[in-house]
Design a protein around this motif. Sequence first.
Motif, PDB file in Angstrom:
ATOM      1  N   LEU A 224       0.826  -1.209   0.000  1.00 19.44           N
ATOM      2  CA  LEU A 224       0.000   0.000   0.000  1.00 19.44           C
ATOM      3  C   LEU A 224       0.860   1.259   0.000  1.00 19.44           C
ATOM      4  CD1 LEU A 224      -2.918  -0.938   2.400  1.00 19.44           C
ATOM      5  CD2 LEU A 224      -2.680  -1.297  -0.054  1.00 19.44           C
ATOM      6  N   ALA A 228       4.122  -1.096  -4.698  1.00 15.81           N
ATOM      7  CA  ALA A 228       3.191  -1.261  -5.818  1.00 15.81           C
ATOM      8  C   ALA A 228       3.809  -1.286  -7.221  1.00 15.81           C
ATOM      9  CB  ALA A 228       2.122  -0.172  -5.749  1.00 15.81           C
ATOM     10  N   LEU A 259      -6.512  -1.740  -8.615  1.00 17.90           N
ATOM     11  CA  LEU A 259      -5.574  -1.588  -9.732  1.00 17.90           C
ATOM     12  C   LEU A 259      -4.321  -0.924  -9.177  1.00 17.90           C
ATOM     13  CD1 LEU A 259      -8.015  -0.301 -12.511  1.00 17.90           C
ATOM     14  CD2 LEU A 259      -7.478  -2.658 -11.838  1.00 17.90           C
ATOM     15  N   MET A 260      -3.207  -1.633  -9.276  1.00 18.23           N
ATOM     16  CA  MET A 260      -1.958  -1.123  -8.701  1.00 18.23           C
ATOM     17  C   MET A 260      -1.437   0.061  -9.528  1.00 18.23           C
ATOM     18  SD  MET A 260      -1.128  -2.542  -5.974  1.00 18.23           S
ATOM     19  CE  MET A 260      -2.283  -3.528  -5.066  1.00 18.23           C
ATOM     20  N   GLY A 261      -1.008   1.118  -8.818  1.00 16.68           N
ATOM     21  CA  GLY A 261      -0.529   2.300  -9.536  1.00 16.68           C
ATOM     22  C   GLY A 261      -1.602   3.376  -9.663  1.00 16.68           C
ATOM     23  N   PHE A 262      -2.753   3.145  -8.995  1.00 11.79           N
ATOM     24  CA  PHE A 262      -3.834   4.140  -9.049  1.00 11.79           C
ATOM     25  C   PHE A 262      -4.374   4.379  -7.644  1.00 11.79           C
ATOM     26  CE2 PHE A 262      -3.403   2.106 -13.051  1.00 11.79           C
ATOM     27  CZ  PHE A 262      -3.418   3.174 -13.932  1.00 11.79           C
ATOM     28  N   GLY A 263      -4.828   5.607  -7.422  1.00 17.89           N
ATOM     29  CA  GLY A 263      -5.388   5.956  -6.116  1.00 17.89           C
ATOM     30  C   GLY A 263      -4.312   6.504  -5.198  1.00 17.89           C
ATOM     31  N   ARG A 265      -3.887   8.477  -1.053  1.00 12.47           N
ATOM     32  CA  ARG A 265      -4.528   9.020   0.135  1.00 12.47           C
ATOM     33  C   ARG A 265      -4.694  10.541   0.023  1.00 12.47           C
ATOM     34  NH1 ARG A 265      -5.069   7.589   5.475  1.00 12.47           N
ATOM     35  NH2 ARG A 265      -6.023   5.722   4.650  1.00 12.47           N
ATOM     36  N   LEU A 308     -12.007   3.392 -13.471  1.00  9.51           N
ATOM     37  CA  LEU A 308     -12.090   3.670 -12.026  1.00  9.51           C
ATOM     38  C   LEU A 308     -13.184   4.707 -11.758  1.00  9.51           C
ATOM     39  CD1 LEU A 308      -8.297   3.607 -11.080  1.00  9.51           C
ATOM     40  CD2 LEU A 308     -10.071   2.130 -10.119  1.00  9.51           C
ATOM     41  N   LYS A 312     -15.903   3.461  -9.331  1.00 10.26           N
ATOM     42  CA  LYS A 312     -15.801   4.126  -8.015  1.00 10.26           C
ATOM     43  C   LYS A 312     -16.125   5.601  -8.181  1.00 10.26           C
ATOM     44  CE  LYS A 312     -14.224   0.445  -5.928  1.00 10.26           C
ATOM     45  NZ  LYS A 312     -14.919  -0.192  -4.808  1.00 10.26           N
ATOM     46  N   LEU A 317     -10.096   8.532  -8.404  1.00  6.47           N
ATOM     47  CA  LEU A 317      -8.898   7.676  -8.378  1.00  6.47           C
ATOM     48  C   LEU A 317      -8.066   7.940  -9.632  1.00  6.47           C
ATOM     49  CD1 LEU A 317     -10.671   4.468  -7.061  1.00  6.47           C
ATOM     50  CD2 LEU A 317      -9.153   5.983  -5.788  1.00  6.47           C
ATOM     51  N   VAL A 321       2.344   7.754  -8.355  1.00  8.87           N
ATOM     52  CA  VAL A 321       3.764   7.756  -8.733  1.00  8.87           C
ATOM     53  C   VAL A 321       4.268   6.373  -9.159  1.00  8.87           C
ATOM     54  CG1 VAL A 321       4.581   7.368  -6.367  1.00  8.87           C
ATOM     55  CG2 VAL A 321       6.011   8.643  -7.948  1.00  8.87           C
ATOM     56  N   GLU A 322       3.626   5.327  -8.622  1.00 10.12           N
ATOM     57  CA  GLU A 322       4.159   3.980  -8.836  1.00 10.12           C
ATOM     58  C   GLU A 322       4.047   3.529 -10.290  1.00 10.12           C
ATOM     59  OE1 GLU A 322       5.659   2.742  -6.452  1.00 10.12           O
ATOM     60  OE2 GLU A 322       4.700   3.191  -4.556  1.00 10.12           O
TER      61      GLU A 322
HETATM   62  N1  COA Z   1      -8.219   0.294  -7.506  1.00 13.70           N
HETATM   63  C1  COA Z   1      -9.531   0.074  -7.278  1.00 13.70           C
HETATM   64  N2  COA Z   1     -10.218   0.662  -6.281  1.00 13.70           N
HETATM   65  C2  COA Z   1      -9.537   1.503  -5.482  1.00 13.70           C
HETATM   66  C3  COA Z   1      -8.166   1.775  -5.668  1.00 13.70           C
HETATM   67  C4  COA Z   1      -7.508   1.117  -6.734  1.00 13.70           C
HETATM   68  N3  COA Z   1      -6.219   1.336  -6.970  1.00 13.70           N
HETATM   69  N4  COA Z   1      -7.758   2.653  -4.722  1.00 13.70           N
HETATM   70  C5  COA Z   1      -8.830   2.921  -3.953  1.00 13.70           C
HETATM   71  N5  COA Z   1      -9.910   2.227  -4.406  1.00 13.70           N
HETATM   72  C6  COA Z   1     -11.269   2.275  -3.884  1.00 13.70           C
HETATM   73  C7  COA Z   1     -11.387   1.468  -2.604  1.00 13.70           C
HETATM   74  O1  COA Z   1     -11.739   0.122  -2.886  1.00 13.70           O
HETATM   75  C8  COA Z   1     -12.498   2.199  -1.897  1.00 13.70           C
HETATM   76  O2  COA Z   1     -13.711   1.844  -2.486  1.00 13.70           O
HETATM   77  P1  COA Z   1     -15.050   1.650  -1.593  1.00 13.70           P
HETATM   78  O3  COA Z   1     -15.248   2.956  -0.928  1.00 13.70           O
HETATM   79  O4  COA Z   1     -16.064   1.262  -2.596  1.00 13.70           O
HETATM   80  O5  COA Z   1     -14.691   0.560  -0.622  1.00 13.70           O
HETATM   81  C9  COA Z   1     -12.227   3.668  -2.264  1.00 13.70           C
HETATM   82  O6  COA Z   1     -11.549   3.613  -3.518  1.00 13.70           O
HETATM   83  C10 COA Z   1     -11.372   4.425  -1.259  1.00 13.70           C
HETATM   84  O7  COA Z   1     -10.225   3.659  -0.996  1.00 13.70           O
HETATM   85  P2  COA Z   1      -9.379   3.759   0.337  1.00 13.70           P
HETATM   86  O8  COA Z   1      -8.644   2.459   0.531  1.00 13.70           O
HETATM   87  O9  COA Z   1     -10.231   4.265   1.450  1.00 13.70           O
HETATM   88  O10 COA Z   1      -8.348   4.875  -0.026  1.00 13.70           O
HETATM   89  P3  COA Z   1      -7.024   5.134   0.776  1.00 13.70           P
HETATM   90  O11 COA Z   1      -6.797   6.585   0.751  1.00 13.70           O
HETATM   91  O12 COA Z   1      -7.041   4.476   2.106  1.00 13.70           O
HETATM   92  O13 COA Z   1      -5.953   4.316  -0.089  1.00 13.70           O
HETATM   93  C11 COA Z   1      -4.234   3.660  -1.517  1.00 13.70           C
HETATM   94  C12 COA Z   1      -4.962   4.846  -0.869  1.00 13.70           C
HETATM   95  C13 COA Z   1      -2.994   4.150  -2.264  1.00 13.70           C
HETATM   96  C14 COA Z   1      -3.782   2.670  -0.424  1.00 13.70           C
HETATM   97  C15 COA Z   1      -5.203   2.946  -2.489  1.00 13.70           C
HETATM   98  O14 COA Z   1      -5.627   3.841  -3.487  1.00 13.70           O
HETATM   99  C16 COA Z   1      -4.613   1.685  -3.142  1.00 13.70           C
HETATM  100  O15 COA Z   1      -4.675   0.603  -2.544  1.00 13.70           O
HETATM  101  N6  COA Z   1      -4.021   1.798  -4.381  1.00 13.70           N
HETATM  102  C17 COA Z   1      -3.411   0.685  -5.037  1.00 13.70           C
HETATM  103  C18 COA Z   1      -2.023   0.449  -4.494  1.00 13.70           C
HETATM  104  C19 COA Z   1      -1.020   1.515  -4.924  1.00 13.70           C
HETATM  105  O16 COA Z   1      -0.977   1.908  -6.084  1.00 13.70           O
HETATM  106  N7  COA Z   1      -0.189   1.964  -3.954  1.00 13.70           N
HETATM  107  C20 COA Z   1       0.836   2.963  -4.179  1.00 13.70           C
HETATM  108  C21 COA Z   1       0.492   4.253  -3.525  1.00 13.70           C
HETATM  109  S1  COA Z   1       1.609   5.553  -3.945  1.00 13.70           S
END
Ligand code: COA
Length: 387
Positions: A224, A228, A259-263, A265, A308, A312, A317, A321-322
């Motif tokens: 997380l 990633a 999906l890794m590489g997206f989303g 905090r 996404l 969602k 999302l 950077v990853e």
């Molecule tokens: N793919 C699909 N769904 C995603 C997602 C992703 N990459 N990132 C977040 N979501 C969804 C979650 O399932 C959640 O959905 P819900 O409300 O229906 O349950 C919602 O978006 C919010 O997610 P949440 O886990 O609360 O966000 P967060 O701020 O805690 O998490 C990350 C941030 C980075 C951990 C998260 O986006 C993630 O796991 N990304 C993929 C791993 C990644 O790329 N990590 C590198 C970070 S630099």
Amino acid sequence: MTPATLTPGLEGVVAAETRLSRVDGQAGELIIAGFPVEELAAHATFEETVYLLWNDRLPSPDELARFRQALAQRRALPPAVLELLAAAAEAQIPAMDALRMAAGALSLDLPSDDSLGGSQEQALEEAMTAVARFPTIVASYARLRQGLAPVPPDPTLSHSANYLAMLQGKPPHPAQVRGLETYLNTVVDHGLNASTFTARVIVSTGSDILSAVTGAIGALKGPLHGGAPGPALDMVFQIGQAERAEPFLRAKLEAGERLMGFGHRVYKVRDPRAEVLAEAAARMFQESGDMALYRLARHVEQTAVRLLAEYKPGRNLQTNVEFYTALLLHGLGLEPDLFTPAFAVGRVAGWTAHCLEQQRQNRIIRPRAVYVGATGRRWEPGERLAG
Ligand code: COA
């Protein structure tokens, strides 16, 4: 006692003042010690960026020359650390675990806390040692596990050029050096992310910088946070052709997978680092004459962001950077499990800068927990023995 407010994941909680970086997740802006990340990525050497973070100003030419030399002369590892890495290679330990083990052993040839009195001087020495030696650890491990002898560091090369030379066993191409330097500058610091927070918590107890960076490596390796990019690249390879992107990504989202590489905090628009790295990757692939993988990755990215938004809605999302880290580091010839260690090679400069900052304004970081366990239990003598 003030009533406790629970903030899961400490989201939105402000726990420190910092002069090191400002992340604006709404505007998609990252400022590093006053400079937009795009400026540092385009112009700075890694040594200049490290100096900037530790001193809150750029060095003069003389200061830079001395600083480069001071880092370069600290690159070699104590023989016992090389032996430890050889044992790790024998056991085929994941590269991040090998980095954590070796980082923890770096105090072997440093003056003890006692001789320097746990001073600022000691802290700086540890910071220099960590920044200078992380590339040597990673490159030595990469070669040892391929059955090759580690390449000794070359003090005449820059930090980035030397890292690539130690990895590849030959002098790197200048376009590769610039690509790596762009990467290291881009990931050098990023607010109070999980690994930086870990490092600050550790030094806040009065503990030392090498303990802090060792703990930070543990935080960084989780998928997380910094773990990633490998999976992000796997996804692009599994997709293989542009027309497979949509069905592939849809199936993942239907199955409830991430999906890794997206989303992110903090970022709710495109991570500015993604753009910087996408451009650096484009330049590097152009140089190599093969843009196919880059074009596929662009297509996967656009499809993923569109899907996404569909699956969602309202979550914003975006690419993080990853995603382009994976592409850039792959272009530099790194194996996927060396992606997160490469992140650590850049971020260790930010970790150490935060440690120095925490030490200057220290107050032990000690939040509270809300107890939600049982109450009113009574100890029954004999119960434990009978069970
Ligand atoms: N793919 C699909 N769904 C995603 C997602 C992703 N990459 N990132 C977040 N979501 C969804 C979650 O399932 C959640 O959905 P819900 O409300 O229906 O349950 C919602 O978006 C919010 O997610 P949440 O886990 O609360 O966000 P967060 O701020 O805690 O998490 C990350 C941030 C980075 C951990 C998260 O986006 C993630 O796991 N990304 C993929 C791993 C990644 O790329 N990590 C590198 C970070 S630099």
